[in-house]
Design a protein around this motif. Structure first.
Motif: not given
Length: 271
Positions: A1-25
């Motif tokens: 079976m062939s490998s498939r590239p694994f992608s991950r979303t880069t989290p937001p940079i600012s503290a507030g945006a990261q907190l919002r991202h975590l809350r939504q997750q």
């Protein structure tokens, strides 16, 4: 079976945006998150948009409410202008003696059932004697467990995954779990890139057991195990927060008998 590239979303940079991202997750509304953290919804809104800077105590309460990984907590403390709060103490450090003793106790107590200690990248840090017994039963080296990466040996051909009766199911579940963890673990994300992607889960049977069993081929026939995990409560260190002990508990009388007899035979040979 062939490998498939694994992608991950880069989290937001600012503290507030990261907190919002975590809350939504986490699937929490601003109101729910604010209630858990003990602040007002308006204050949380201002923090997420960058109009207010949280104090260290408020930031700690928010991150605790969001159950954020400690490494991610450090990133957000830095983004807020504070020093990282949590250290990564080597397991071999003298300050971790009590942790090593606890691990040794849990591993030994689990015999004659296998148990392994996993790090944050699914690397096997320690294993009990019964893990060696199980490896020997399926034709693998007794001492092969320590130093292995559990994810790699499950997914790559030639590893432990080839000895599973329900390999497709176990590989798919392992891949899904590791993919979730890799969203905040770049090293694990790199490991996933090199591994073959398992097939989709097969159609579920009409009657399901309460949990997915690990079913292993052996010269004694099929051995069935249920998987449970032990973690350290209230960790304040990145190393401790990443440690987990996986217990493979025999799921039927036959498996208990095979593992007990093989373990006792091994112990008698060593005395």
């Amino acid at each position: 079976m062939s490998s498939r590239p694994f992608s991950r979303t880069t989290p937001p940079i600012s503290a507030g945006a990261q907190l919002r991202h975590l809350r939504q997750q986490a699937g929490l509304s601003q109101l729910d998150c604010a209630l858990i953290a003990g602040i007002s919804q308006r204050h949380l809104s201002c923090i997420e948009t960058g109009r207010a800077k949280p104090g260290p105590g408020t930031l700690h309460n928010l991150l605790t409410a969001l159950d954020a990984p400690l490494e991610r907590c450090n990133d957000i403390f830095l983004a807020s202008g504070y020093a990282p709060r949590y250290e990564t103490t080597p397991l071999t450090s003298s300050s971790m003696e009590v942790v090593r003793d606890a691990i040794h106790h849990v591993l030994h107590a689990n015999n004659p059932a296998p148990a392994i200690v996993l790090g944050s990248h699914w690397e096997v840090l320690a294993a009990n004697a019964s893990t060696g017994v199980l490896f020997d039963l399926v034709g693998l080296a007794k001492d092969a467990a320590e130093g292995l990466n559990l994810l790699v040996t499950l997914l790559q051909p030639g590893g432990l995954g080839d000895h599973l009766c329900n390999a497709e199911e176990i590989r798919s579940v392992a891949w899904q779990r590791a993919t979730r963890e890799a969203s905040s673990n770049s090293t694990l994300a790199e490991i996933l890139k090199s591994l073959p992607v398992p097939n989709s889960l097969s159609t579920l049977a009409e009657e399901l057991l309460p949990l997915l069993l690990t079913r292993i081929n052996s010269p004694h026939g099929e051995l069935k195990f249920m998987s449970t995990f032990t973690t350290f409560g209230m960790p304040l260190d990145i190393t401790m927060s990443s440690l987990r002990i996986e217990h493979l508990i025999p799921a039927d009388a036959k498996t208990w008998e095979v593992m007990t007899n093989a373990y006792e035979r091994t112990q008698n040979e060593n005395t």
